[in-house]
Design an enzyme around this catalytic site. Structure first.
Site, PDB file in Angstrom:
ATOM      1  N   LYS A   1      -9.030  13.660  35.871  1.00  0.00           N
ATOM      2  CA  LYS A   1      -8.644  13.918  37.265  1.00  0.00           C
ATOM      3  C   LYS A   1      -7.846  12.755  37.861  1.00  0.00           C
ATOM      4  O   LYS A   1      -6.838  12.971  38.524  1.00  0.00           O
ATOM      5  CB  LYS A   1      -9.889  14.197  38.109  1.00  0.00           C
ATOM      6  CG  LYS A   1     -10.487  15.570  37.831  1.00  0.00           C
ATOM      7  CD  LYS A   1     -11.706  15.840  38.680  1.00  0.00           C
ATOM      8  CE  LYS A   1     -12.199  17.262  38.445  1.00  0.00           C
ATOM      9  NZ  LYS A   1     -13.304  17.620  39.342  1.00  0.00           N
TER      10      LYS A   1
ATOM     11  N   GLU B   1      -2.537   2.526  38.311  1.00  0.00           N
ATOM     12  CA  GLU B   1      -1.784   2.063  37.147  1.00  0.00           C
ATOM     13  C   GLU B   1      -2.386   2.673  35.868  1.00  0.00           C
ATOM     14  O   GLU B   1      -1.678   3.189  35.026  1.00  0.00           O
ATOM     15  CB  GLU B   1      -1.845   0.525  37.105  1.00  0.00           C
ATOM     16  CG  GLU B   1      -1.233  -0.130  35.898  1.00  0.00           C
ATOM     17  CD  GLU B   1       0.274   0.082  35.800  1.00  0.00           C
ATOM     18  OE1 GLU B   1       0.902   0.432  36.802  1.00  0.00           O
ATOM     19  OE2 GLU B   1       0.800  -0.083  34.685  1.00  0.00           O
TER      20      GLU B   1
ATOM     21  N   ARG C   1     -16.347   4.943  30.700  1.00  0.00           N
ATOM     22  CA  ARG C   1     -17.318   4.769  29.620  1.00  0.00           C
ATOM     23  C   ARG C   1     -18.709   5.181  30.098  1.00  0.00           C
ATOM     24  O   ARG C   1     -18.996   5.164  31.303  1.00  0.00           O
ATOM     25  CB  ARG C   1     -17.343   3.317  29.123  1.00  0.00           C
ATOM     26  CG  ARG C   1     -17.804   2.282  30.181  1.00  0.00           C
ATOM     27  CD  ARG C   1     -19.274   1.954  30.018  1.00  0.00           C
ATOM     28  NE  ARG C   1     -19.806   1.061  31.034  1.00  0.00           N
ATOM     29  CZ  ARG C   1     -20.480   1.442  32.102  1.00  0.00           C
ATOM     30  NH1 ARG C   1     -20.664   2.716  32.360  1.00  0.00           N
ATOM     31  NH2 ARG C   1     -20.990   0.567  32.962  1.00  0.00           N
TER      32      ARG C   1
ATOM     33  N   ARG D   1     -34.006  -5.900  33.471  1.00  0.00           N
ATOM     34  CA  ARG D   1     -33.607  -6.934  34.429  1.00  0.00           C
ATOM     35  C   ARG D   1     -34.012  -6.561  35.849  1.00  0.00           C
ATOM     36  O   ARG D   1     -34.432  -7.403  36.635  1.00  0.00           O
ATOM     37  CB  ARG D   1     -32.087  -7.060  34.352  1.00  0.00           C
ATOM     38  CG  ARG D   1     -31.582  -8.463  34.612  1.00  0.00           C
ATOM     39  CD  ARG D   1     -30.141  -8.666  34.194  1.00  0.00           C
ATOM     40  NE  ARG D   1     -29.182  -7.784  34.803  1.00  0.00           N
ATOM     41  CZ  ARG D   1     -28.305  -7.046  34.121  1.00  0.00           C
ATOM     42  NH1 ARG D   1     -28.302  -7.074  32.801  1.00  0.00           N
ATOM     43  NH2 ARG D   1     -27.444  -6.282  34.755  1.00  0.00           N
TER      44      ARG D   1
ATOM     45  N   GLU E   1     -20.215   5.297  38.938  1.00  0.00           N
ATOM     46  CA  GLU E   1     -19.675   4.103  39.591  1.00  0.00           C
ATOM     47  C   GLU E   1     -18.180   4.011  39.291  1.00  0.00           C
ATOM     48  O   GLU E   1     -17.786   3.970  38.123  1.00  0.00           O
ATOM     49  CB  GLU E   1     -20.376   2.847  39.073  1.00  0.00           C
ATOM     50  CG  GLU E   1     -19.840   1.587  39.763  1.00  0.00           C
ATOM     51  CD  GLU E   1     -20.407   0.315  39.150  1.00  0.00           C
ATOM     52  OE1 GLU E   1     -21.313  -0.261  39.761  1.00  0.00           O
ATOM     53  OE2 GLU E   1     -19.944  -0.070  38.050  1.00  0.00           O
TER      54      GLU E   1
ATOM     55  N   ALA F   1     -12.234 -10.250  34.832  1.00  0.00           N
ATOM     56  CA  ALA F   1     -13.550  -9.630  34.604  1.00  0.00           C
ATOM     57  C   ALA F   1     -13.790  -9.382  33.105  1.00  0.00           C
ATOM     58  O   ALA F   1     -14.913  -9.548  32.608  1.00  0.00           O
ATOM     59  CB  ALA F   1     -13.658  -8.317  35.379  1.00  0.00           C
TER      60      ALA F   1
ATOM     61  N   HIS G   1     -16.748 -11.161  31.206  1.00  0.00           N
ATOM     62  CA  HIS G   1     -17.776 -10.279  30.663  1.00  0.00           C
ATOM     63  C   HIS G   1     -18.086 -10.671  29.213  1.00  0.00           C
ATOM     64  O   HIS G   1     -19.254 -10.729  28.824  1.00  0.00           O
ATOM     65  CB  HIS G   1     -17.292  -8.829  30.750  1.00  0.00           C
ATOM     66  CG  HIS G   1     -18.388  -7.820  30.570  1.00  0.00           C
ATOM     67  ND1 HIS G   1     -18.637  -7.238  29.352  1.00  0.00           N
ATOM     68  CD2 HIS G   1     -19.300  -7.320  31.428  1.00  0.00           C
ATOM     69  CE1 HIS G   1     -19.658  -6.399  29.489  1.00  0.00           C
ATOM     70  NE2 HIS G   1     -20.081  -6.431  30.746  1.00  0.00           N
TER      71      HIS G   1
END
Ligand code: 0O2
Length: 276
Positions: free
Chosen positions: A23, A41, A46, A59, A140, A152, A156
């Site tokens: 979409k 862009e 995932r 956690r 999310e 990031a 990560h």
């Protein structure tokens, strides 16, 4: 939970990610087809790995049975933009859609996270259709610039390497790199109009060139070969001059020429038909 049950639980999330990637990619395509600058862009998605879900549940002290209620990013979609300003446009697009409902938003751009992380997160409710019926779940959507994404991604991998024990010096370097990302985005934002203009011109030019080449190819089938070779050489000359107006005019002339040849070939076909 058994592997089979995990698979069953995660399957609708996979469907949601697949659907949303299609979409949002289509939104980009729509802008491009309309020859308007696209705030999107690229789009990826995932489903969180089982081990990452378990790590996060541990956690946050979340009970296995409550995973779906308490972990909002089992399904994740990432939308990359060129400029910070584009992020607002994408968030507006999401807020206006009727196939998802915004649960809440997290702005790590106005105020980056302690780590230096910059991104805008929108958590949405989204419904997928399964053989057991509709399932409403949370996704999310992370929206960030190319520069924020670069930071990031690197950070990560380092988090994975060091877990909780990242050396202080490295942490500080990452923080200063994050400041540099902020400055880079700001700097790029100040020449955004210029860059968008250049990109739009390139896209329009590419479209005219494609049209011209299609016209020449069509003429090869219906016109005299010597004439087509002459037209092609003329096109190469105009192309080298890098003048958009000339290219447009040349394209219009080719349109007229193609129409004339098409009309002639229809007439001669009709003539042959009458002879039979
Ligand atoms: P992974 O491996 O990407 O899935 P909260 O309780 O709201 O503070 P929560 O639920 O983790 O915490 O939400 P948050 O902080 O918005 O983070 C959600 C996701 O954003 C993370 O998922 C990361 O993908 C990304 N993210 C958040 N903080 C950072 C950061 O400091 N660095 C990087 N590189 N990414 C970050 P996961 O499950 O943590 O990780």
């Amino acid at each position: 939970m058994e592997t089979q049950l995990w698979r069953e639980m995660l399957d609708p999330y996979r469907l949601a990610v697949d659907e949303l990637v299609v979409k949002f990619t289509h939104v980009k395509q729509e802008y491009q087809d309309a020859r308007i600058y696209s705030p999107i862009e690229s789009v990826t998605g995932r489903v969180k790995r089982i081990s990452s879900i378990l790590d996060k549940a541990h956690r946050k002290g979340v009970d296995i049975e409550k995973i779906e209620d308490k972990i909002e990013d089992i399904a994740g979609v990432r939308i990359i933009c060129q400029f910070v300003e584009d992020i607002d446009t994408v968030v507006d697009i999401i807020r206006r859609r009727s196939d998802m409902i915004v649960k809440h938003e997290k702005d790590y751009i106005t105020k980056s996270k302690k780590s230096g992380y910059r991104s805008y997160h929108v958590i949405v409710f989204y419904t997928v259709q399964t053989i057991k019926g509709p399932k409403n779940l949370e996704v999310e959507i992370q929206i960030r610039t190319l520069a924020m994404d670069f930071w990031a991604t690197i950070e990560h991998s380092l988090q994975y390497k060091y877990k909780e024990n990242m050396p202080e010096e490295l942490r500080e370097r990452l923080l200063s790199a994050s400041d540099a990302v902020g400055k880079l985005d700001e700097e790029m934002g100040s020449v955004r109009d210029e860059i968008m203009d250049a990109q739009n011109t390139n896209r329009r030019r590419a479209k005219v060139v494609t049209d011209i080449l299609n016209n020449i190819e069509n003429l090869y089938h219906i016109a005299n070969e010597r004439e087509v070779t002459k037209i092609q050489n003329e096109f190469f000359d105009i192309y080298k001059r890098n003048d958009m107006e000339l290219l447009n005019r040349f394209n219009k002339q080719l349109d007229v020429l193609s129409e004339t040849y098409n009309a002639q070939s229809i007439q001669s076909l009709a003539g042959n038909f009458m002879d039979i």
